[in-house]
Write a protein that holds these residues in place. Structure first.
Motif, PDB file in Angstrom:
ATOM      1  N   TYR A  71      -2.381  -0.417  -0.144  1.00  0.00           N
ATOM      2  CA  TYR A  71      -2.865  -1.803  -0.501  1.00  0.00           C
ATOM      3  C   TYR A  71      -2.224  -2.871   0.444  1.00  0.00           C
ATOM      4  CZ  TYR A  71      -4.205   0.332  -5.000  1.00  0.00           C
ATOM      5  OH  TYR A  71      -4.739   1.124  -6.002  1.00  0.00           O
ATOM      6  N   GLU A  72      -2.823  -3.737   0.720  1.00  0.00           N
ATOM      7  CA  GLU A  72      -2.315  -4.716   1.676  1.00  0.00           C
ATOM      8  C   GLU A  72      -2.518  -6.135   1.119  1.00  0.00           C
ATOM      9  OE1 GLU A  72      -3.626  -4.737   5.700  1.00  0.00           O
ATOM     10  OE2 GLU A  72      -2.997  -2.497   5.996  1.00  0.00           O
ATOM     11  N   GLU A  73      -1.733  -7.219   1.072  1.00  0.00           N
ATOM     12  CA  GLU A  73      -2.033  -8.386   0.800  1.00  0.00           C
ATOM     13  C   GLU A  73      -3.028  -8.906   1.806  1.00  0.00           C
ATOM     14  OE1 GLU A  73       0.467 -12.379  -0.489  1.00  0.00           O
ATOM     15  OE2 GLU A  73       1.575 -10.442  -0.306  1.00  0.00           O
ATOM     16  N   ARG A  74      -3.963  -9.870   1.232  1.00  0.00           N
ATOM     17  CA  ARG A  74      -4.953 -10.401   2.184  1.00  0.00           C
ATOM     18  C   ARG A  74      -4.498 -11.744   2.349  1.00  0.00           C
ATOM     19  NH1 ARG A  74     -10.659 -11.866  -0.588  1.00  0.00           N
ATOM     20  NH2 ARG A  74      -9.943  -9.903  -1.635  1.00  0.00           N
ATOM     21  N   THR A  75      -4.471 -11.936   3.738  1.00  0.00           N
ATOM     22  CA  THR A  75      -3.991 -13.028   4.567  1.00  0.00           C
ATOM     23  C   THR A  75      -4.893 -14.155   4.591  1.00  0.00           C
ATOM     24  OG1 THR A  75      -4.308 -12.083   6.669  1.00  0.00           O
ATOM     25  CG2 THR A  75      -2.088 -12.009   5.753  1.00  0.00           C
ATOM     26  N   GLU A  76      -4.759 -15.548   4.319  1.00  0.00           N
ATOM     27  CA  GLU A  76      -5.706 -16.561   4.397  1.00  0.00           C
ATOM     28  C   GLU A  76      -5.857 -16.956   5.760  1.00  0.00           C
ATOM     29  OE1 GLU A  76      -7.729 -17.296   2.053  1.00  0.00           O
ATOM     30  OE2 GLU A  76      -6.840 -15.767   0.819  1.00  0.00           O
ATOM     31  N   ALA A  77      -6.978 -17.147   6.333  1.00  0.00           N
ATOM     32  CA  ALA A  77      -6.977 -17.573   7.862  1.00  0.00           C
ATOM     33  C   ALA A  77      -7.112 -18.886   7.805  1.00  0.00           C
ATOM     34  CB  ALA A  77      -8.175 -16.908   8.445  1.00  0.00           C
TER      35      ALA A  77
END
Length: 67
Positions: free
Chosen positions: A61-67
């Motif tokens: 699981y990876e936290e989604r990074t906002e672009a």
């Protein structure tokens, strides 16, 4: 419920072990919110202890990074 994964000698998929812990009861001598926080901390500590039984990572699981 805590799910852990163990590597197998043969096969591609790891062995799955599911732990059911509890029951957990809130402390009725404190206010409701404090009891919720204590119950959360107790369950999180139990899950962290059980998760140490995993020796492989099947799902990452990876936290989604906002672009």
């Amino acid at each position: 419920m805590t799910t852990t994964y163990q590597e197998t000698r043969r096969g591609k998929r790891p062995r799955i072990t599911v732990y059911f812990d509890g029951p957990f009861y809130p402390d009725e001598s404190v206010k409701t919110k404090e009891a919720q926080h204590r119950l959360h901390d107790e369950i999180a500590a139990c899950m962290a202890m059980r998760s140490k039984n995993s020796n492989c990572e099947y799902i990452h699981y990876e936290e989604r990074t906002e672009a």
